[in-house]
Design an enzyme around this catalytic site. Sequence first.
Site, PDB file in Angstrom:
ATOM      1  N   TRP A  99       0.823  -1.205   0.000  1.00  0.00           N
ATOM      2  CA  TRP A  99       0.000   0.000   0.000  1.00  0.00           C
ATOM      3  C   TRP A  99       0.857   1.256   0.000  1.00  0.00           C
ATOM      4  CZ3 TRP A  99      -4.207  -1.562  -1.820  1.00  0.00           C
ATOM      5  CH2 TRP A  99      -4.699  -2.828  -1.491  1.00  0.00           C
ATOM      6  N   ASP A 166      -1.138   6.967   6.421  1.00  0.00           N
ATOM      7  CA  ASP A 166      -2.234   6.045   6.141  1.00  0.00           C
ATOM      8  C   ASP A 166      -2.355   5.140   7.357  1.00  0.00           C
ATOM      9  OD1 ASP A 166      -3.881   3.975   5.353  1.00  0.00           O
ATOM     10  OD2 ASP A 166      -2.760   3.473   3.533  1.00  0.00           O
ATOM     11  N   LYS A 190     -11.242  -1.994   8.228  1.00  0.00           N
ATOM     12  CA  LYS A 190     -10.365  -2.858   9.017  1.00  0.00           C
ATOM     13  C   LYS A 190     -10.591  -2.713  10.518  1.00  0.00           C
ATOM     14  CE  LYS A 190      -6.881  -2.734   5.368  1.00  0.00           C
ATOM     15  NZ  LYS A 190      -7.152  -4.083   4.852  1.00  0.00           N
TER      16      LYS A 190
END
Length: 357
Positions: A99, A166, A190
């Site tokens: 990511w 992030d 999540k």
Amino acid sequence: MVKHNFYAGPSILPREVIESTADAVLNFNDSGLSVLEISHRSKDFQAVMDEARSLFHELLSIPENYTVLLLGGGASMEFCRVPFNFLKTKAAYLDTGTWAHKAIQEAAAFGEVDVIGSSKDQKYKCLPKGYVIPADADYLHYTTNNTVYGTEFLEDIESPIPLIADMSSDIFSRPIDVSKYICIYGGAQKNLAPSGLSFIIVRNDALGKMQRHIPTILDYKVHVDKESMFHTPPALPIYSALQTLRWIKKEGGVKVMQDRAIERAELLYNEIERNAMFEGTVVKEDRSRMNICFVFKPEYVELEKEFLDFTLAKGIVGIKGHRTTGGFRASCYNAMPISGVQVLVDAMKEFEQKHVK
């Protein structure tokens, strides 16, 4: 059979969050309407949005000069929205896995990207070390928890320039010093809510300074000015996020979430180290509390499918490793009770007794 949900995302939510969300799907706030069909301009839904954003501030001790945005999308949307709003000439990025790499690729379209540290040559089994943060960069971006490889920054980075992070997969799992950041963002699926929702925590005075044209939908300042209501928000995930935030507060707050995360991680990592069949994939000091990755030792690799079938029969789901890494991954987000981790540990012990003589 009780199911123990270790999926990396979409992932486990507290049972009471699921039940209250289900109730709202049938009858939202005793209105006779579903949360799926209520107007986002109604007073009832505005109250949901206001309370959710307020609880973000309360639980994370967010300073008053920051705004919490709850927008449709996911973290990948923010990979381009962040540089659109903050990258003037150069930005520093840390490459810690899948990511982070995607964020780097998006930012490169907006200006110079200085990848100041990477653990790619070590197959992302550790976090970058020894990097130098350039004082002339507009910001330093990093991914705090890496779901694919199982590494995590457990403390805020000390930086001479503004930070952007992030925090998709470890938000609300530990206290953070929001004042060090100009932007924190993540996908909700999540540790907060169903997919389809992004949270963004942005410092107000860092916005509105770009010379480039920013498409309206991508301009954080527009969303700040419209209080997350510039376009129709994803009502169901926001309602679910509110229930999760209420649950975190009721349980004792972020410090309690951190204590539980440490307890879960220690229980499972200790078994991985003790068990003759398994081994961890990450250096000890960089191991994630959220996504615990491990593999069979070479002599037992052929038993992988048997182990997955064995654990599935015990109600353990979602422990198959990411398709790019293989092995196993147990995602232990805030809603995972210690009892669920104990079931996995007991299964690992039983499987060892079956195969190791």
